[in-house]
Design a protein around this motif. Structure first.
Motif, mmCIF file in Angstrom:
data_model
loop_
_atom_site.group_PDB
_atom_site.id
_atom_site.type_symbol
_atom_site.label_atom_id
_atom_site.label_comp_id
_atom_site.label_asym_id
_atom_site.label_seq_id
_atom_site.Cartn_x
_atom_site.Cartn_y
_atom_site.Cartn_z
ATOM 1 N N VAL A 291 -5.945 -5.210 7.594
ATOM 2 C CA VAL A 291 -7.323 -5.520 7.196
ATOM 3 C C VAL A 291 -7.309 -6.413 5.964
ATOM 4 C CG1 VAL A 291 -8.237 -3.365 8.140
ATOM 5 C CG2 VAL A 291 -7.451 -3.430 5.768
ATOM 6 N N ILE A 292 -8.426 -7.119 5.754
ATOM 7 C CA ILE A 292 -8.520 -7.942 4.547
ATOM 8 C C ILE A 292 -9.485 -7.349 3.534
ATOM 9 C CG2 ILE A 292 -8.025 -10.030 5.879
ATOM 10 C CD1 ILE A 292 -10.967 -10.840 5.403
ATOM 11 N N TYR A 293 -10.300 -6.397 3.978
ATOM 12 C CA TYR A 293 -11.271 -5.826 3.054
ATOM 13 C C TYR A 293 -10.590 -4.834 2.108
ATOM 14 C CZ TYR A 293 -11.121 -2.285 6.777
ATOM 15 O OH TYR A 293 -10.701 -1.385 7.715
ATOM 16 N N SER A 294 -11.301 -4.496 1.047
ATOM 17 C CA SER A 294 -10.778 -3.537 0.085
ATOM 18 C C SER A 294 -10.634 -2.181 0.757
ATOM 19 C CB SER A 294 -11.715 -3.436 -1.115
ATOM 20 O OG SER A 294 -11.225 -2.510 -2.056
ATOM 21 N N LYS A 295 -9.495 -1.553 0.578
ATOM 22 C CA LYS A 295 -9.236 -0.262 1.217
ATOM 23 C C LYS A 295 -8.369 0.593 0.303
ATOM 24 C CE LYS A 295 -4.954 -1.523 3.678
ATOM 25 N NZ LYS A 295 -4.051 -0.554 3.008
ATOM 26 N N ARG A 296 -8.191 1.840 0.693
ATOM 27 C CA ARG A 296 -7.277 2.732 0.004
ATOM 28 C C ARG A 296 -5.872 2.522 0.567
ATOM 29 N NH1 ARG A 296 -7.947 7.098 -3.260
ATOM 30 N NH2 ARG A 296 -10.219 7.003 -3.016
ATOM 31 N N ASP A 297 -4.859 2.651 -0.274
ATOM 32 C CA ASP A 297 -3.484 2.493 0.179
ATOM 33 C C ASP A 297 -3.209 3.425 1.360
ATOM 34 O OD1 ASP A 297 -0.988 1.325 0.054
ATOM 35 O OD2 ASP A 297 -0.606 1.896 -2.017
ATOM 36 N N TRP A 298 -2.422 2.945 2.325
ATOM 37 C CA TRP A 298 -2.097 3.778 3.478
ATOM 38 C C TRP A 298 -1.402 5.067 3.032
ATOM 39 C CZ3 TRP A 298 -4.686 2.229 7.407
ATOM 40 C CH2 TRP A 298 -4.845 0.876 7.714
ATOM 41 N N PRO A 299 -1.640 6.193 3.690
ATOM 42 C CA PRO A 299 -0.955 7.445 3.332
ATOM 43 C C PRO A 299 0.502 7.434 3.796
ATOM 44 C CG PRO A 299 -2.324 7.791 5.273
ATOM 45 C CD PRO A 299 -2.604 6.385 4.801
ATOM 46 N N LEU A 300 1.339 8.156 3.079
ATOM 47 C CA LEU A 300 2.757 8.255 3.410
ATOM 48 C C LEU A 300 3.090 9.629 3.974
ATOM 49 C CD1 LEU A 300 4.735 6.773 0.366
ATOM 50 C CD2 LEU A 300 4.318 5.685 2.572
ATOM 51 N N ARG A 301 3.987 9.648 4.934
ATOM 52 C CA ARG A 301 4.555 10.917 5.384
ATOM 53 C C ARG A 301 5.398 11.519 4.255
ATOM 54 N NH1 ARG A 301 5.334 12.055 10.921
ATOM 55 N NH2 ARG A 301 7.315 13.036 10.332
ATOM 56 N N VAL A 302 5.490 12.827 4.228
ATOM 57 C CA VAL A 302 6.285 13.502 3.199
ATOM 58 C C VAL A 302 7.746 13.097 3.309
ATOM 59 C CG1 VAL A 302 7.083 15.750 2.350
ATOM 60 C CG2 VAL A 302 4.679 15.434 3.009
ATOM 61 N N ASP A 303 8.275 13.029 4.527
ATOM 62 C CA ASP A 303 9.680 12.650 4.679
ATOM 63 C C ASP A 303 9.915 11.182 4.319
ATOM 64 O OD1 ASP A 303 8.339 11.717 6.920
ATOM 65 O OD2 ASP A 303 9.620 12.719 8.383
ATOM 66 N N ARG A 304 8.892 10.348 4.460
ATOM 67 C CA ARG A 304 9.048 8.943 4.056
ATOM 68 C C ARG A 304 9.019 8.819 2.534
ATOM 69 N NH1 ARG A 304 10.418 5.296 2.232
ATOM 70 N NH2 ARG A 304 10.270 3.084 2.757
ATOM 71 N N ALA A 305 8.160 9.568 1.888
ATOM 72 C CA ALA A 305 8.107 9.546 0.425
ATOM 73 C C ALA A 305 9.433 10.007 -0.178
ATOM 74 C CB ALA A 305 6.968 10.419 -0.073
ATOM 75 N N ALA A 306 10.131 10.888 0.528
ATOM 76 C CA ALA A 306 11.401 11.410 0.030
ATOM 77 C C ALA A 306 12.479 10.336 -0.046
ATOM 78 C CB ALA A 306 11.878 12.554 0.921
ATOM 79 N N ARG A 307 12.267 9.207 0.587
ATOM 80 C CA ARG A 307 13.256 8.132 0.557
ATOM 81 C C ARG A 307 13.073 7.194 -0.627
ATOM 82 N NH1 ARG A 307 12.239 6.378 6.456
ATOM 83 N NH2 ARG A 307 12.845 4.331 5.670
ATOM 84 N N PHE A 308 12.086 7.454 -1.475
ATOM 85 C CA PHE A 308 12.001 6.751 -2.748
ATOM 86 C C PHE A 308 13.019 7.356 -3.707
ATOM 87 C CE2 PHE A 308 8.074 5.264 -1.029
ATOM 88 C CZ PHE A 308 7.699 4.145 -1.767
ATOM 89 N N GLU A 309 13.480 6.544 -4.626
ATOM 90 C CA GLU A 309 14.435 7.001 -5.631
ATOM 91 C C GLU A 309 13.772 7.993 -6.586
ATOM 92 O OE1 GLU A 309 17.384 4.916 -8.957
ATOM 93 O OE2 GLU A 309 16.315 3.682 -7.474
ATOM 94 N N THR A 310 14.526 8.948 -7.060
ATOM 95 C CA THR A 310 14.007 9.890 -8.054
ATOM 96 C C THR A 310 13.488 9.133 -9.273
ATOM 97 O OG1 THR A 310 15.571 11.596 -7.356
ATOM 98 C CG2 THR A 310 14.594 11.836 -9.549
ATOM 99 N N GLY A 311 12.272 9.476 -9.700
ATOM 100 C CA GLY A 311 11.689 8.816 -10.858
ATOM 101 C C GLY A 311 11.046 7.482 -10.552
ATOM 102 N N ASP A 312 10.728 7.212 -9.278
ATOM 103 C CA ASP A 312 10.129 5.934 -8.914
ATOM 104 C C ASP A 312 8.656 5.923 -9.321
ATOM 105 O OD1 ASP A 312 8.939 3.722 -7.447
ATOM 106 O OD2 ASP A 312 10.806 3.647 -6.310
ATOM 107 N N ALA A 313 8.317 5.075 -10.272
ATOM 108 C CA ALA A 313 6.947 5.012 -10.785
ATOM 109 C C ALA A 313 5.996 4.376 -9.784
ATOM 110 C CB ALA A 313 6.920 4.230 -12.096
#
Length: 469
Positions: A291-313
């Motif tokens: 989309v091009i309109y203003s929106k909220r960031d897409w939600p992340l799965r819990v297991d996908r969020a776990a693949r960010f590095e510890t302390g990722d701001a």
């Protein structure tokens, strides 16, 4: 084909007058008889963000499980569930009769850029330099959309077989019902590179807006293309040229600190301003996602969020864990616009890092990677990474790049590229509703089927489906 037949009508209406009713102009204007004439006419086409600067790749995002999806959406949209649930038994060819946005959005943009390339050389009220710049930007824009198409509907690039596998239809004319050919993967990559290299001399250092192509955007895009082809020398060269144009990186720890009170308030899910919009300092060129309109960031799965590095701001600044009924996911806490389909400096730093790692310059690779990480990881968690092998270095680089390129074609293209190498191939496994499923490196799901509309109505050419189901 549908894109050639219907999209040109849209373009004609845009030239006559944006914002007026389609019915009015269809009633009074014969199709094909009004074309843009002045530089301002062509500029109106370039600035049509919905048609020309949008890159929806919904099915690849769902396949990678990079965003959380509700059960109601999976049940409602027929093609979503097979990809999200990694169901190889589903006949996606027959199901792809409604979710055609990737295909037709790309070809709509290509039709616009073809029209510009066809008629801009004779534009009035324009200098030769103005026309050359417009033509160059059209070539870059067209190439970027073809890159999306070839990495979505065709197999991933491999030098050993790219000349024998079919890609997507190559259309160079804006004329209604113009003939076309479904070219090979090699032919498409050659065409993409030719367009961009021809464009570079006439591209400006700074565009009129962030959706207008520049030299930096072209260098960055060629770095992306050559990396997908595993040509590390050329990818590195273009990455360095892009970074010479813009090497800025956004400071996510500082962003978090600015909104720390709102973010950390228990039970509150704020709407922070998205930093990834038009004025994102990392942008080479802006392209929207679904989309091009203003929106909220897409939600992340819990297991996908776990693949960010510890302390990722970045994770902490954009998402917050939330439970609604039986569903738990990371809820988007930024709103605005997002450069999901364009190119940023973070991607280019990480292209450079991988190229150096492939060339066994591990120190250089880690320097490029750490340049991004220091702007992403909270100081309390940050430690500069080192690597003792190419494989270890690429593992670190890959982790960061997957997070930087969420929701766009690059994350999908990278995974397909890695899956061709046993050293880096990855099997994903998850348990959903008590059922354990897997996505294997050689899964046929990694190539998306052409829409039924394109197969049944190919226009003045033929299209061969690239998947069996």
């Amino acid at each position: 084909m549908k894109s050639n037949i219907t999209i040109n009508i849209v373009l004609l209406l845009l030239v006559v007058g944006l914002g007026s009713s389609c019915k009015k102009y269809l009633d009074v204007l014969p199709k094909g008889q009004k074309i843009p004439t002045t530089l301002a006419d062509f500029e109106a086409l370039v600035r049509d963000e919905y048609t020309n600067h949008r890159a929806p790749v919904t099915q690849s995002v769902l396949l990678l499980n990079d965003r959380w999806e509700s059960q109601s959406n999976l049940n409602y949209y027929t093609l979503w569930k097979p990809n999200y649930m990694w169901d190889e038994s589903a006949n996606r060819v027959s199901l792809n009769n409604a979710d055609e946005s990737t295909y037709y959005t790309a070809y709509a943009a290509i039709s616009t850029f073809n029209l510009i390339l066809q008629y801009a050389p004779s534009a009035t009220e324009a200098t030769d330099a103005d026309k050359s710049t417009l033509i160059a930007q059209a070539k870059l824009g067209r190439a970027m959309h073809y890159f999306i198409l070839v990495n979505y509907y065709a197999d991933t690039y491999e030098a050993s077989n790219a000349a024998s596998k079919l890609a997507v239809p190559l259309i160079e004319s804006a004329d209604i019902n113009a003939p076309f050919k479904q070219v090979t993967i090699q032919e498409m990559y050659d065409y993409i590179i030719k367009n961009v290299t021809e464009a570079i001399p006439d591209l400006p250092v700074k565009g009129a807006t962030i959706i207008h192509g520049t030299k930096g955007a072209a260098y960055a895009f060629l770095a992306r293309v050559y990396l997908q082809m595993s040509d590390y020398d050329k990818a590195l060269s273009y990455a360095d040229q892009a970074l010479a144009q813009n090497a800025q990186l956004f400071d996510y720890p500082a962003f978090y600190t600015s909104y720390k009170t709102q973010i950390e308030q228990a039970g509150v899910y704020p709407s922070l301003p998205s930093p990834r919009g038009y004025d994102y300092i990392e942008n080479y060129i802006m392209m929207h996602g679904e989309v091009i309109y203003s929106k909220r960031d897409w939600p992340l799965r819990v297991d996908r969020a776990a693949r960010f590095e510890t302390g990722d701001a970045q994770l902490a600044s954009r998402w917050k864990l939330r439970t609604v009924g039986a569903d738990t996911y990371y809820y988007g806490i930024t709103t605005g616009r997002y450069n999901e389909g364009g190119i940023t400096t973070a991607e280019v730093y990480l292209i450079k890092a991988e190229c150096l790692a492939r060339k066994n310059d591990l120190a250089g690779a880690m320097t490029a990677l750490n340049a991004v990480r220091v702007k992403r990881i909270f100081p309390a968690s940050y430690v500069a990474l080192t690597a003792s092998s190419t494989q270890e270095a690429i593992g670190y680089i890959r982790r960061s790049k997957e997070n930087e390129t969420l929701f766009g074609i690059v994350a999908f293209g990278d995974l397909r590229r890695y899956n061709k190498d046993p050293l880096y191939a990855r099997t994903y496994t998850k348990t959903e509703n008590g059922v354990t499923v897997s996505l294997k490196p050689a899964s046929p799901l990694y190539t998306m089927p052409f829409p039924l509309g394109a197969i049944k109505n190919p226009g003045n050419g033929t299209i061969q489906q690239n998947v069996n189901q």
